[in-house]
Design a protein around this motif. Structure first.
Motif, PDB file in Angstrom:
ATOM      1  N   TRP A 304       0.836  -1.198   0.000  1.00 62.82           N
ATOM      2  CA  TRP A 304       0.000   0.000   0.000  1.00 62.82           C
ATOM      3  C   TRP A 304       0.878   1.257   0.000  1.00 62.82           C
ATOM      4  N   SER A 306      -0.024   4.107   0.825  1.00 67.96           N
ATOM      5  CA  SER A 306      -0.356   4.875   2.025  1.00 67.96           C
ATOM      6  C   SER A 306       0.529   4.496   3.196  1.00 67.96           C
ATOM      7  N   GLN A 307       1.011   3.249   3.227  1.00 66.42           N
ATOM      8  CA  GLN A 307       1.906   2.843   4.318  1.00 66.42           C
ATOM      9  C   GLN A 307       3.296   3.443   4.134  1.00 66.42           C
ATOM     10  N   TRP A 310       2.845   6.926   5.371  1.00 64.90           N
ATOM     11  CA  TRP A 310       2.839   7.031   6.838  1.00 64.90           C
ATOM     12  C   TRP A 310       4.270   7.045   7.359  1.00 64.90           C
ATOM     13  N   GLY A 332       6.259   7.934  -1.409  1.00 65.15           N
ATOM     14  CA  GLY A 332       5.124   7.095  -1.776  1.00 65.15           C
ATOM     15  C   GLY A 332       5.434   6.195  -2.951  1.00 65.15           C
ATOM     16  N   MET A 356      -4.059   3.003  -2.234  1.00 61.37           N
ATOM     17  CA  MET A 356      -3.923   3.705  -0.959  1.00 61.37           C
ATOM     18  C   MET A 356      -5.217   3.541  -0.180  1.00 61.37           C
ATOM     19  N   LYS A 357      -5.096   3.713   1.133  1.00 62.35           N
ATOM     20  CA  LYS A 357      -6.262   3.653   1.992  1.00 62.35           C
ATOM     21  C   LYS A 357      -6.016   4.528   3.210  1.00 62.35           C
ATOM     22  N   GLU A 359      -5.089   4.814   6.728  1.00 64.47           N
ATOM     23  CA  GLU A 359      -4.405   3.920   7.664  1.00 64.47           C
ATOM     24  C   GLU A 359      -4.922   4.178   9.076  1.00 64.47           C
ATOM     25  N   ASP A 389      -4.582   9.985   6.777  1.00 63.23           N
ATOM     26  CA  ASP A 389      -5.081  10.180   5.411  1.00 63.23           C
ATOM     27  C   ASP A 389      -3.885  10.556   4.544  1.00 63.23           C
ATOM     28  N   PRO A 390      -3.469   9.694   3.624  1.00 70.51           N
ATOM     29  CA  PRO A 390      -2.277   9.975   2.824  1.00 70.51           C
ATOM     30  C   PRO A 390      -2.421  11.193   1.918  1.00 70.51           C
ATOM     31  N   ASP A 391      -3.644  11.653   1.716  1.00 72.39           N
ATOM     32  CA  ASP A 391      -3.862  12.856   0.908  1.00 72.39           C
ATOM     33  C   ASP A 391      -3.794  14.133   1.739  1.00 72.39           C
TER      34      ASP A 391
END
Length: 404
Positions: A304, A306-307, A310, A332, A356-357, A359, A389-391
Motif C-alpha cells: 500500500w 499509504s503505508q 505514513w 510514496g 492507498m487507503k 491507515e 489520510d495519505p492525501d
C-alpha cells in the motif's frame, strides 16, 4: 535454464518467506535459484543492495524510503513491490525497569497507552537516562517507539538514549549492561526474556495493528530492467507467504529458521512469534496475540502506498526530512503496487482495487473491493485512535503540535 538471484537478509523470523521460497521449492518451480546472503547489520545489507552485490534484499520498510530520499547516503532509488510481513517486533526492558510498569502482563500488553504513561514515570525512577537499543534509525521499530513514547509526553530525542545495534547483538548488549532494553524483530525479544534479562513492555502489533515491517527491496533500475525475474520471484514469494501463514506449517518453519544458515536460535523461541504466544516474563504463561506477525492473509504482501507515506510522515515529524510535495511523491513511489499486480495478475492472490487507503481506519474485519476473489482486511488501528489520510499529510503532522 535457472535464473540465479542473490538476496540479502538478516537473521530474523520475518525472513521466513525468503527461506521457504528457497527450501520448499517455490522459487525453483518458477525457474529461480535463490542465493540467500546472511548479513549482520542493516547498514551492510543496504550497501550490498545499493552497490549491486545482491539483486534484492529483505529490508526495513523505512530504510528503503530513507535511502530513496538520500537520508543515509547519496540518494539511490529503491522499489518495494512486495511486503514480507506485518508486525512482529516487541519492546523489552530490563526486569528492574519493568517493575515500575503494570505487573499484570496481560493488562500491560493490552493497554499500550496506559503502559506508555507508566513507562514515562519509570524513566524518572531509573538510575540513568534509559538506553534503548534500536536496530536502525530508519526502522519501523524506531519509528514505532518514537510514536509510542511521544504519546505519553516523552521526548525520544531528549528523555531516552537510542543506540543503534544489529538485532543479533541486542541480547548480549543487555547481558553486558550496555543497554537497558531494546525494540527489535523476533526472536530477539523472546531470547532476552528467556534468558531472564528482560520483560516485554509493549508489542508492535498493539501499537499499530497490521503495521508495515519488512519489504522486498530492489534497486529500481534493476527491477525495471528485469521484469520477468521480478515477476517470477514475486509469484514464488506469494506462495511461500501463504505456506508460512498456515498454522499447520509453523513447527516445520520454526525448525527451518532455527538452522545456523538462517536465524540460528532455538526453534521454540522462533515459534513464539509464529503462533503469537508471547512469553512476556520468564516463568509465566504465554500471552496470546494471534495477529503478532502476518505473512499472507488479509493481503499482507500488498504494498500500500499509504503505508510508505505514513513512514514518510514520521520521518517528517521528527525532522529527519523536510516535508514537501516532491519528497512525499518520492517516498510514496517506493512502494510499487503496479508491479505486484503485474506479477500476480494470473494467480489466485486477492488483489486490492485501490493502491492507498486510510491507515488506522479499520476497527473490525472489513470486506473491501478486490479485482479478484474475496478480500477482508483486518483491524489496522493505531493505539491512540489517530487515522492517517495519505492525501492530507500536512494536516496529520499538525495534530502532533509544534514539537512533533
Amino acid at each position: 535454464m535457472m535464473t540465479s538471484l542473490r538476496i540479502a537478509f538478516l537473521p530474523l523470523t520475518d525472513a521466513a518467506v525468503l527461506a521457504v521460497a528457497r527450501e520448499r521449492g517455490f522459487a525453483e518451480e518458477e525457474g529461480l535459484s535463490l542465493d540467500l546472503v546472511r548479513t549482520t547489520s542493516w547498514a551492510t545489507l543496504r550497501d550490498r543492495l545499493v552497490y549491486g552485490q545482491v539483486q534484492a534484499a529483505h529490508m526495513l520498510a523505512p530504510l528503503a524510503v530513507a535511502v530513496t530520499l538520500g537520508l543515509s547516503q547519496q540518494p539511490a532509488a529503491l522499489a518495494a513491490p512486495f511486503k514480507l510481513n506485518v508486525n512482529g517486533n516487541m519492546l523489552v526492558m530490563a526486569s528492574d525497569f519493568a517493575k515500575a510498569l503494570d505487573p499484570d502482563i496481560v493488562r500491560r500488553l493490552a493497554d499500550p497507552l496506559g503502559t506508555a504513561h507508566d513507562f514515562a514515570a519509570a524513566i524518572g525512577l531509573w538510575r540513568r537516562k534509559p538506553v534503548i537499543g534500536v536496530v536502525h534509525r530508519f526502522s519501523s521499530h524506531a519509528l514505532t517507539l518514537r510514536y509510542w513514547l511521544a504519546s505519553a509526553g516523552v521526548d525520544p530525542d531528549r528523555d531516552v538514549m537510542m543506540r543503534v545495534l544489529p538485532p543479533s547483538l541486542t541480547v548480549e548488549a543487555m547481558r553486558a549492561g550496555e543497554i537497558d532494553g531494546f525494540i527489535a524483530g523476533e526472536p530477539w525479544g523472546s531470547a532476552a526474556v528467556d534468558a531472564g534479562l528482560a520483560e516485554t513492555a509493549a508489542i508492535g502489533e498493539r501499537i499499530w495493528r497490521r503495521g508495515v515491517e519488512k519489504i522486498l527491496a530492489f534497486r529500481e533500475s534493476w527491477m525495471e530492467e528485469n521484469p520477468d525475474s521480478v515477476d517470477r520471484l514475486l509469484r514464488a514469494l506469494a506462495r511461500a507467504a501463504a505456506w508460512c501463514d498456515d498454522p499447520a506449517n509453523h513447527g516445520e518453519l520454526a525448525h527451518l529458521l532455527s538452522q545456523p544458515r538462517y536465524v540460528d536460535q532455538p526453534a521454540e523461541l522462533i515459534a513464539c512469534a509464529l503462533s503469537g504466544n508471547i512469553v512476556a516474563r520468564v516463568g509465566e504463561p504465554a500471552v496470546a496475540n494471534p495477529d503478532f506477525m502476518l505473512f499472507s492473509r488479509e493481503a499482507t504482501p500488498f504494498p500500500w502506498r499509504s503505508q510508505a507515506l505514513w513512514i514518510y510522515s514520521q520521518l517528517a515529524r521528527w525532522g529527519m526530512v523536510e516535508h514537501s510535495a516532491d519528497n512525499a511523491a518520492k517516498a510514496g513511489g517506493v512502494f510499487r503496487p503496479d508491479i505486484f499486480r503485474r506479477a500476480l495478475a494470473n494467480s489466485a492472490e486477492p488483489m486490492p482495487g485501490a493502491s492507498m487507503k486510510l491507515e488506522g481506519a479499520v476497527a473490525a474485519p472489513l470486506a473491501v473491493g478486490s479485482r479478484r476473489g474475496e478480500l477482508t482486511l483486518g483491524p489496522d488501528s493505531f493505539f491512540d485512535g489517530r487515522v492517517f489520510d495519505p492525501d492530507r499529510i500536512e494536516a496529520f503532522l499538525e495534530t502532533f503540535g509544534a514539537r512533533r
